[in-house]
Design an enzyme around this catalytic site. Structure first.
Site, PDB file in Angstrom:
ATOM      1  CB  CYS A  32      -0.952   0.375   1.715  1.00 21.63           C
ATOM      2  SG  CYS A  32      -1.702   1.929   1.734  1.00 21.63           S
ATOM      3  CB  CYS A  82      -2.275   4.976   4.621  1.00 21.87           C
ATOM      4  SG  CYS A  82      -2.953   4.473   3.724  1.00 21.87           S
ATOM      5  CB  SER A  83      -0.477   1.535   6.663  1.00 19.48           C
ATOM      6  OG  SER A  83      -1.482   1.985   7.027  1.00 19.48           O
ATOM      7  CB  CYS A  84      -4.743  -0.652   3.118  1.00 17.21           C
ATOM      8  SG  CYS A  84      -6.016   0.742   2.571  1.00 17.21           S
TER       9      CYS A  84
END
Lengths: 109, 214, 100
Positions: B118, B121-123
Protein backbone atom coordinates in the site's frame (compact mmCIF):
# COMPACT_ATOMS: atom_id res chain seq x y z
CA UNK A 1 -0.01 18.12 -10.85
CA UNK A 2 -1.05 17.64 -7.26
CA UNK A 3 0.94 15.20 -5.23
CA UNK A 4 0.66 14.84 -1.48
CA UNK A 5 3.76 14.25 0.64
CA UNK A 6 2.32 10.87 1.65
CA UNK A 7 2.06 9.79 -2.00
CA UNK A 8 5.46 8.12 -2.19
CA UNK A 9 4.93 5.17 -4.56
CA UNK A 10 7.97 4.97 -6.82
CA UNK A 11 10.21 7.25 -4.76
CA UNK A 12 13.80 6.30 -4.12
CA UNK A 13 14.31 4.91 -0.64
CA UNK A 14 16.86 2.83 1.19
CA UNK A 15 16.79 -0.89 1.97
CA UNK A 16 13.60 -2.31 3.46
CA UNK A 17 13.95 -2.28 7.26
CA UNK A 18 12.97 -5.91 7.74
CA UNK A 19 12.16 -5.68 11.43
CA UNK A 20 9.34 -6.95 13.59
CA UNK A 21 8.26 -4.57 16.34
CA UNK A 22 5.90 -5.21 19.24
CA UNK A 23 2.47 -3.61 19.05
CA UNK A 24 2.40 -1.40 22.11
CA UNK A 25 -0.55 -0.70 24.37
CA UNK A 26 -0.89 2.97 23.45
CA UNK A 27 -0.76 2.03 19.75
CA UNK A 28 -3.63 -0.42 20.30
CA UNK A 29 -5.52 2.33 22.11
CA UNK A 30 -5.10 4.60 19.09
CA UNK A 31 -6.52 1.96 16.74
CA UNK A 32 -9.31 1.05 19.14
CA UNK A 33 -10.41 4.66 19.66
CA UNK A 34 -10.44 5.32 15.91
CA UNK A 35 -12.48 2.17 15.30
CA UNK A 36 -15.00 3.19 17.94
CA UNK A 37 -15.32 6.75 16.62
CA UNK A 38 -15.85 5.38 13.11
CA UNK A 39 -18.26 2.58 13.96
CA UNK A 40 -21.84 2.29 12.72
CA UNK A 41 -23.41 3.87 15.78
CA UNK A 42 -21.05 6.85 16.15
CA UNK A 43 -19.95 7.58 12.57
CA UNK A 44 -17.82 10.41 13.92
CA UNK A 45 -14.67 9.84 11.92
CA UNK A 46 -14.16 7.82 8.77
CA UNK A 47 -10.81 6.33 7.86
CA UNK A 48 -10.62 8.85 5.03
CA UNK A 49 -11.08 11.73 7.48
CA UNK A 50 -8.26 10.33 9.56
CA UNK A 51 -6.08 10.05 6.46
CA UNK A 52 -6.95 13.58 5.41
CA UNK A 53 -5.74 14.62 8.88
CA UNK A 54 -2.23 13.25 8.48
CA UNK A 55 -2.05 14.12 4.80
CA UNK A 56 -2.64 17.79 5.62
CA UNK A 57 -0.88 18.42 8.94
CA UNK A 58 2.44 19.19 7.26
CA UNK A 59 5.26 17.27 5.69
CA UNK A 60 7.79 17.75 8.47
CA UNK A 61 5.36 16.29 10.97
CA UNK A 62 4.50 13.43 8.65
CA UNK A 63 8.12 12.50 8.09
CA UNK A 64 9.21 12.71 11.70
CA UNK A 65 6.27 11.10 13.50
CA UNK A 66 5.90 7.34 13.81
CA UNK A 67 2.93 5.57 12.22
CA UNK A 68 0.69 5.59 15.32
CA UNK A 69 1.77 9.08 16.39
CA UNK A 70 0.63 10.34 13.00
CA UNK A 71 -2.70 8.68 13.53
CA UNK A 72 -3.34 10.03 17.00
CA UNK A 73 -2.22 13.54 16.06
CA UNK A 74 -4.51 13.45 13.01
CA UNK A 75 -7.40 12.12 15.09
CA UNK A 76 -6.95 14.96 17.58
CA UNK A 77 -6.86 17.56 14.78
CA UNK A 78 -10.10 16.23 13.29
CA UNK A 79 -11.85 16.09 16.67
CA UNK A 80 -10.86 19.68 17.42
CA UNK A 81 -12.06 20.69 13.97
CA UNK A 82 -15.39 19.01 14.76
CA UNK A 83 -15.49 20.92 18.07
CA UNK A 84 -15.64 17.74 20.13
CA UNK A 85 -13.11 19.41 22.41
CA UNK A 86 -10.75 22.37 22.28
CA UNK A 87 -6.96 22.37 22.19
CA UNK A 88 -6.99 23.87 25.69
CA UNK A 89 -9.17 21.06 27.02
CA UNK A 90 -6.85 18.53 25.44
CA UNK A 91 -3.80 20.26 26.92
CA UNK A 92 -5.40 20.08 30.35
CA UNK A 93 -6.12 16.37 29.89
CA UNK A 94 -2.53 15.81 28.75
CA UNK A 95 -1.23 17.61 31.84
CA UNK A 96 -3.38 15.32 34.03
CA UNK A 97 -2.18 12.22 32.19
CA UNK A 98 1.43 13.37 32.47
CA UNK A 99 1.05 13.94 36.19
CA UNK A 100 -0.06 10.32 36.57
CA UNK A 101 3.19 9.25 34.89
CA UNK A 102 5.70 11.51 36.55
CA UNK A 103 5.47 10.66 40.25
CA UNK A 104 6.75 7.16 39.57
CA UNK A 105 8.80 6.86 36.39
CA UNK A 106 8.69 3.35 34.88
CA UNK A 107 11.24 0.93 36.25
CA UNK A 108 13.21 -0.53 33.38
CA UNK A 109 15.87 -2.64 35.05
CA UNK B 1 11.10 19.77 -2.73
CA UNK B 2 13.43 22.69 -3.40
CA UNK B 3 12.65 26.28 -2.60
CA UNK B 4 12.98 26.25 1.13
CA UNK B 5 15.42 24.72 3.46
CA UNK B 6 14.39 22.23 6.11
CA UNK B 7 17.41 23.18 8.19
CA UNK B 8 15.73 22.28 11.47
CA UNK B 9 14.96 18.83 10.16
CA UNK B 10 18.25 17.42 9.04
CA UNK B 11 18.38 14.81 11.76
CA UNK B 12 15.41 13.13 10.13
CA UNK B 13 16.55 12.87 6.56
CA UNK B 14 14.07 12.45 3.76
CA UNK B 15 15.02 8.80 3.25
CA UNK B 16 14.40 7.62 6.78
CA UNK B 17 12.87 4.24 6.01
CA UNK B 18 10.94 3.77 9.24
CA UNK B 19 10.32 6.16 12.11
CA UNK B 20 10.43 4.26 15.39
CA UNK B 21 9.58 5.93 18.70
CA UNK B 22 12.24 5.85 21.39
CA UNK B 23 11.27 5.24 25.01
CA UNK B 24 10.42 8.90 25.60
CA UNK B 25 8.34 8.92 22.42
CA UNK B 26 6.40 5.90 23.58
CA UNK B 27 5.70 7.48 26.95
CA UNK B 28 4.54 10.61 25.16
CA UNK B 29 2.31 8.45 22.94
CA UNK B 30 0.86 6.74 26.00
CA UNK B 31 0.15 10.09 27.66
CA UNK B 32 -1.55 11.41 24.51
CA UNK B 33 -3.65 8.26 24.11
CA UNK B 34 -4.70 8.35 27.78
CA UNK B 35 -5.60 12.04 27.54
CA UNK B 36 -7.65 11.52 24.40
CA UNK B 37 -9.46 8.50 25.83
CA UNK B 38 -10.24 10.37 29.07
CA UNK B 39 -11.70 13.32 27.16
CA UNK B 40 -13.87 11.11 24.96
CA UNK B 41 -15.17 9.18 27.96
CA UNK B 42 -15.90 12.46 29.77
CA UNK B 43 -17.85 13.67 26.74
CA UNK B 44 -19.89 10.47 26.80
CA UNK B 45 -18.72 9.52 23.31
CA UNK B 46 -17.03 6.36 24.48
CA UNK B 47 -18.21 4.31 27.44
CA UNK B 48 -15.73 3.31 30.14
CA UNK B 49 -14.37 -0.13 29.29
CA UNK B 50 -15.22 0.18 25.62
CA UNK B 51 -11.65 0.85 24.51
CA UNK B 52 -10.44 -2.20 26.44
CA UNK B 53 -13.04 -4.40 24.75
CA UNK B 54 -12.19 -3.00 21.33
CA UNK B 55 -8.50 -3.70 21.94
CA UNK B 56 -9.38 -7.31 22.74
CA UNK B 57 -11.38 -7.50 19.53
CA UNK B 58 -8.56 -6.16 17.32
CA UNK B 59 -5.95 -8.29 19.04
CA UNK B 60 -7.67 -11.55 18.23
CA UNK B 61 -7.32 -11.79 14.42
CA UNK B 62 -4.01 -13.10 13.25
CA UNK B 63 -2.13 -15.11 10.71
CA UNK B 64 -3.96 -18.30 11.78
CA UNK B 65 -7.12 -17.04 10.06
CA UNK B 66 -5.43 -16.41 6.73
CA UNK B 67 -3.61 -19.74 7.04
CA UNK B 68 -6.89 -21.58 7.60
CA UNK B 69 -8.30 -20.07 4.40
CA UNK B 70 -5.19 -21.01 2.42
CA UNK B 71 -5.10 -24.60 3.69
CA UNK B 72 -8.77 -25.13 2.82
CA UNK B 73 -8.14 -23.81 -0.69
CA UNK B 74 -5.25 -26.27 -1.06
CA UNK B 75 -7.34 -29.31 -0.18
CA UNK B 76 -10.67 -28.32 -1.74
CA UNK B 77 -10.70 -27.18 -5.37
CA UNK B 78 -14.31 -26.08 -5.34
CA UNK B 79 -13.58 -23.94 -2.27
CA UNK B 80 -10.51 -22.52 -3.99
CA UNK B 81 -12.64 -21.43 -6.93
CA UNK B 82 -15.21 -19.76 -4.68
CA UNK B 83 -12.38 -18.06 -2.79
CA UNK B 84 -10.84 -16.60 -5.92
CA UNK B 85 -14.25 -15.39 -7.05
CA UNK B 86 -15.38 -13.83 -3.77
CA UNK B 87 -12.90 -13.83 -0.91
CA UNK B 88 -15.21 -12.38 1.68
CA UNK B 89 -17.98 -14.96 1.21
CA UNK B 90 -15.48 -17.82 1.12
CA UNK B 91 -13.88 -16.61 4.36
CA UNK B 92 -17.36 -16.42 5.92
CA UNK B 93 -17.89 -20.11 5.04
CA UNK B 94 -15.10 -20.87 7.52
CA UNK B 95 -16.60 -18.57 10.14
CA UNK B 96 -14.03 -15.87 9.42
CA UNK B 97 -15.49 -12.37 9.24
CA UNK B 98 -13.79 -9.96 6.86
CA UNK B 99 -14.40 -6.45 8.18
CA UNK B 100 -13.18 -4.74 5.04
CA UNK B 101 -15.39 -4.09 2.00
CA UNK B 102 -14.04 -7.00 -0.03
CA UNK B 103 -11.23 -9.49 0.06
CA UNK B 104 -9.53 -10.23 -3.24
CA UNK B 105 -7.50 -13.42 -3.18
CA UNK B 106 -4.71 -13.61 -5.75
CA UNK B 107 -3.21 -16.96 -6.57
CA UNK B 108 0.43 -17.83 -7.10
CA UNK B 109 1.19 -20.58 -9.62
CA UNK B 110 4.08 -21.74 -11.77
CA UNK B 111 3.78 -18.68 -14.01
CA UNK B 112 2.67 -15.98 -11.59
CA UNK B 113 3.84 -14.50 -8.31
CA UNK B 114 1.80 -11.89 -6.41
CA UNK B 115 2.96 -9.17 -4.03
CA UNK B 116 0.77 -6.88 -1.91
CA UNK B 117 1.61 -3.36 -0.73
CA UNK B 118 0.00 0.00 0.00
CA UNK B 119 1.83 3.09 -1.22
CA UNK B 120 -0.49 5.76 0.20
CA UNK B 121 -0.80 4.56 3.78
CA UNK B 122 -0.82 1.01 5.09
CA UNK B 123 -3.96 -0.79 3.92
CA UNK B 124 -3.73 -4.42 4.96
CA UNK B 125 -6.25 -7.25 5.50
CA UNK B 126 -6.24 -6.68 9.27
CA UNK B 127 -9.33 -8.76 9.94
CA UNK B 128 -7.59 -11.92 8.72
CA UNK B 129 -3.87 -11.20 9.24
CA UNK B 130 -3.88 -8.84 12.23
CA UNK B 131 -1.71 -5.73 12.27
CA UNK B 132 0.79 -5.20 9.45
CA UNK B 133 4.46 -5.78 10.20
CA UNK B 134 6.65 -2.72 10.76
CA UNK B 135 8.43 -3.10 7.43
CA UNK B 136 5.10 -3.12 5.56
CA UNK B 137 4.31 0.37 6.86
CA UNK B 138 7.87 1.61 6.30
CA UNK B 139 8.55 4.34 3.80
CA UNK B 140 11.03 2.11 2.00
CA UNK B 141 8.53 -0.71 1.34
CA UNK B 142 5.71 1.67 0.40
CA UNK B 143 7.93 3.60 -1.98
CA UNK B 144 9.83 0.77 -3.65
CA UNK B 145 7.45 -2.20 -3.91
CA UNK B 146 5.64 -0.74 -6.93
CA UNK B 147 8.77 0.33 -8.80
CA UNK B 148 11.41 -2.30 -8.15
CA UNK B 149 9.49 -5.24 -6.72
CA UNK B 150 12.06 -7.81 -7.77
CA UNK B 151 14.83 -5.95 -5.94
CA UNK B 152 12.56 -5.67 -2.88
CA UNK B 153 11.84 -9.41 -2.98
CA UNK B 154 15.55 -10.16 -3.24
CA UNK B 155 16.03 -8.25 0.02
CA UNK B 156 13.55 -10.69 1.54
CA UNK B 157 15.59 -13.57 0.11
CA UNK B 158 13.17 -14.38 -2.68
CA UNK B 159 14.43 -14.47 -6.26
CA UNK B 160 11.52 -14.52 -8.71
CA UNK B 161 12.71 -16.02 -12.02
CA UNK B 162 12.44 -13.73 -15.04
CA UNK B 163 9.99 -16.09 -16.76
CA UNK B 164 7.57 -15.78 -13.83
CA UNK B 165 5.16 -12.89 -14.16
CA UNK B 166 5.08 -10.62 -11.12
CA UNK B 167 1.83 -8.91 -10.17
CA UNK B 168 2.07 -6.11 -7.62
CA UNK B 169 -1.16 -5.08 -5.92
CA UNK B 170 -1.30 -1.56 -4.50
CA UNK B 171 -4.20 -1.78 -2.03
CA UNK B 172 -5.09 1.87 -2.29
CA UNK B 173 -8.87 1.94 -1.90
CA UNK B 174 -11.68 -0.35 -0.72
CA UNK B 175 -10.37 -3.84 -1.55
CA UNK B 176 -7.93 -5.82 0.57
CA UNK B 177 -5.64 -8.53 -0.78
CA UNK B 178 -4.51 -11.96 0.31
CA UNK B 179 -1.97 -14.02 -1.61
CA UNK B 180 -2.84 -17.68 -2.01
CA UNK B 181 0.62 -19.25 -2.02
CA UNK B 182 1.51 -22.40 -3.93
CA UNK B 183 1.03 -25.62 -2.03
CA UNK B 184 4.49 -26.85 -0.99
CA UNK B 185 6.15 -29.87 -2.54
CA UNK B 186 6.21 -32.90 -0.29
CA UNK B 187 3.09 -32.05 1.67
CA UNK B 188 0.82 -34.63 0.04
CA UNK B 189 0.23 -36.68 3.17
CA UNK B 190 -0.49 -33.75 5.46
CA UNK B 191 -3.87 -32.92 6.99
CA UNK B 192 -5.53 -29.56 6.47
CA UNK B 193 -4.44 -28.41 9.93
CA UNK B 194 -0.87 -29.52 9.29
CA UNK B 195 -0.88 -27.63 6.01
CA UNK B 196 -2.24 -24.51 7.72
CA UNK B 197 0.70 -24.59 10.13
CA UNK B 198 3.07 -24.18 7.16
CA UNK B 199 1.48 -20.94 5.96
CA UNK B 200 3.25 -17.82 7.17
CA UNK B 201 2.18 -14.20 7.13
CA UNK B 202 4.94 -13.30 4.69
CA UNK B 203 3.70 -15.91 2.20
CA UNK B 204 0.27 -14.31 2.29
CA UNK B 205 1.75 -10.85 1.64
CA UNK B 206 3.91 -12.30 -1.12
CA UNK B 207 7.41 -11.56 0.16
CA UNK B 208 7.99 -15.25 0.75
CA UNK B 209 6.87 -18.67 -0.46
CA UNK B 210 5.90 -21.75 1.52
CA UNK B 211 8.97 -23.88 2.10
CA UNK B 212 8.96 -27.44 0.73
CA UNK B 213 8.10 -30.12 3.28
CA UNK B 214 11.18 -32.16 4.17
CA UNK C 1 -23.98 6.11 -11.49
CA UNK C 2 -23.66 3.12 -13.81
CA UNK C 3 -20.17 1.77 -14.38
CA UNK C 4 -18.81 3.12 -17.65
CA UNK C 5 -16.13 0.47 -18.05
CA UNK C 6 -15.87 -3.28 -17.96
CA UNK C 7 -13.12 -5.88 -17.82
CA UNK C 8 -10.89 -5.64 -20.88
CA UNK C 9 -11.49 -1.95 -21.57
CA UNK C 10 -8.42 0.22 -22.00
CA UNK C 11 -8.50 3.32 -19.84
CA UNK C 12 -6.27 6.29 -19.09
CA UNK C 13 -5.94 7.90 -15.70
CA UNK C 14 -6.73 11.58 -15.51
CA UNK C 15 -4.91 14.28 -13.60
CA UNK C 16 -7.84 15.97 -11.92
CA UNK C 17 -5.64 18.50 -10.16
CA UNK C 18 -7.53 17.96 -6.94
CA UNK C 19 -6.05 19.06 -3.68
CA UNK C 20 -7.02 17.30 -0.49
CA UNK C 21 -7.50 13.63 0.18
CA UNK C 22 -7.48 11.49 -2.95
CA UNK C 23 -6.74 7.80 -3.50
CA UNK C 24 -5.25 7.94 -7.00
CA UNK C 25 -1.48 7.90 -6.58
CA UNK C 26 0.68 10.21 -8.62
CA UNK C 27 2.56 7.38 -10.29
CA UNK C 28 -0.45 6.15 -12.32
CA UNK C 29 -1.70 9.53 -13.51
CA UNK C 30 -1.63 10.00 -17.28
CA UNK C 31 -0.88 6.28 -17.62
CA UNK C 32 -2.97 3.81 -19.60
CA UNK C 33 -3.96 0.34 -18.53
CA UNK C 34 -6.64 -2.33 -18.77
CA UNK C 35 -9.68 -2.77 -16.53
CA UNK C 36 -9.29 -6.14 -14.78
CA UNK C 37 -12.66 -6.22 -13.06
CA UNK C 38 -15.44 -4.17 -11.61
CA UNK C 39 -15.28 -3.89 -7.82
CA UNK C 40 -18.72 -2.47 -7.06
CA UNK C 41 -19.57 1.08 -6.07
CA UNK C 42 -18.38 2.92 -3.01
CA UNK C 43 -18.67 6.31 -1.36
CA UNK C 44 -16.05 8.63 -2.78
CA UNK C 45 -13.12 8.97 -0.34
CA UNK C 46 -12.77 12.59 -1.47
CA UNK C 47 -16.24 13.19 0.05
CA UNK C 48 -15.71 10.95 3.07
CA UNK C 49 -12.50 12.77 3.97
CA UNK C 50 -14.44 15.96 4.66
CA UNK C 51 -17.21 14.21 6.56
CA UNK C 52 -19.67 14.02 3.68
CA UNK C 53 -21.26 10.59 4.01
CA UNK C 54 -24.28 11.37 1.83
CA UNK C 55 -22.90 9.96 -1.40
CA UNK C 56 -23.26 9.41 -4.27
CA UNK C 57 -21.44 6.11 -4.63
CA UNK C 58 -18.86 5.83 -7.39
CA UNK C 59 -17.98 2.71 -9.40
CA UNK C 60 -14.58 1.29 -8.54
CA UNK C 61 -12.40 -0.81 -10.86
CA UNK C 62 -9.21 -2.77 -10.62
CA UNK C 63 -6.91 -1.59 -13.38
CA UNK C 64 -3.71 -3.29 -14.51
CA UNK C 65 -0.70 -1.39 -15.87
CA UNK C 66 2.35 -2.86 -17.54
CA UNK C 67 5.28 -2.10 -15.25
CA UNK C 68 7.27 -1.09 -18.31
CA UNK C 69 4.61 1.57 -19.04
CA UNK C 70 4.95 3.00 -15.55
CA UNK C 71 8.72 3.02 -15.17
CA UNK C 72 11.24 3.69 -17.93
CA UNK C 73 14.05 1.73 -16.35
CA UNK C 74 11.92 -1.17 -15.07
CA UNK C 75 13.90 -4.31 -14.31
CA UNK C 76 11.90 -7.52 -14.64
CA UNK C 77 9.66 -9.35 -17.05
CA UNK C 78 7.75 -7.38 -19.72
CA UNK C 79 4.68 -9.24 -18.40
CA UNK C 80 5.02 -7.77 -14.89
CA UNK C 81 1.99 -5.77 -13.92
CA UNK C 82 0.83 -3.28 -11.32
CA UNK C 83 -2.80 -3.69 -10.21
CA UNK C 84 -4.59 -0.86 -8.47
CA UNK C 85 -8.12 0.33 -7.68
CA UNK C 86 -9.39 3.45 -9.40
CA UNK C 87 -12.68 5.31 -9.09
CA UNK C 88 -14.71 6.00 -12.21
CA UNK C 89 -14.24 9.78 -12.28
CA UNK C 90 -10.45 9.40 -12.53
CA UNK C 91 -10.69 7.35 -15.74
CA UNK C 92 -11.25 8.10 -19.40
CA UNK C 93 -11.43 5.69 -22.35
CA UNK C 94 -8.05 5.07 -23.97
CA UNK C 95 -7.26 4.07 -27.52
CA UNK C 96 -6.65 0.35 -27.99
CA UNK C 97 -3.03 -0.64 -27.60
CA UNK C 98 -1.03 -0.02 -30.74
CA UNK C 99 -3.55 2.48 -32.10
CA UNK C 100 -1.44 5.40 -30.91
Amino acid sequence: MTRGYHDIGGDAAGPIPIVELPWLHWEKQVEAIRNLLGDGTRRMMSLDELRRGFESFGEDKYRTLSFYRRRIEAMIDVLIEKEVFTREELDAAIADARARWEPSPPCRS
Amino acid sequence: MSGHDHTHDHDHDAHEPLVIEDEAGNIEGQILADALQTLLVERGLIAPGEVRREIERIESPGVHLGAKIVARAWVDDAYRERLLKDGKSAAAELGIGVGEAQLIVVENDAETHNLVCCTLCSCYPRSILGQPPAWYISKAYRARAVREPRAVLEEFGLAVPDDVRLLVHDSNADMRYLVLPRRPEGGEGLSEDQLAALVTRDCMIGVSVVAPVA
Amino acid sequence: MKPRFDAGDRVSVLELGKAGHIRTPFYVRHKSGVVLRRCGAFLNPEDLSVGNVGGPVVPLYRVGFAMTDLWDEYRGSPADMLCIELYDHWLTPAAPEGAG
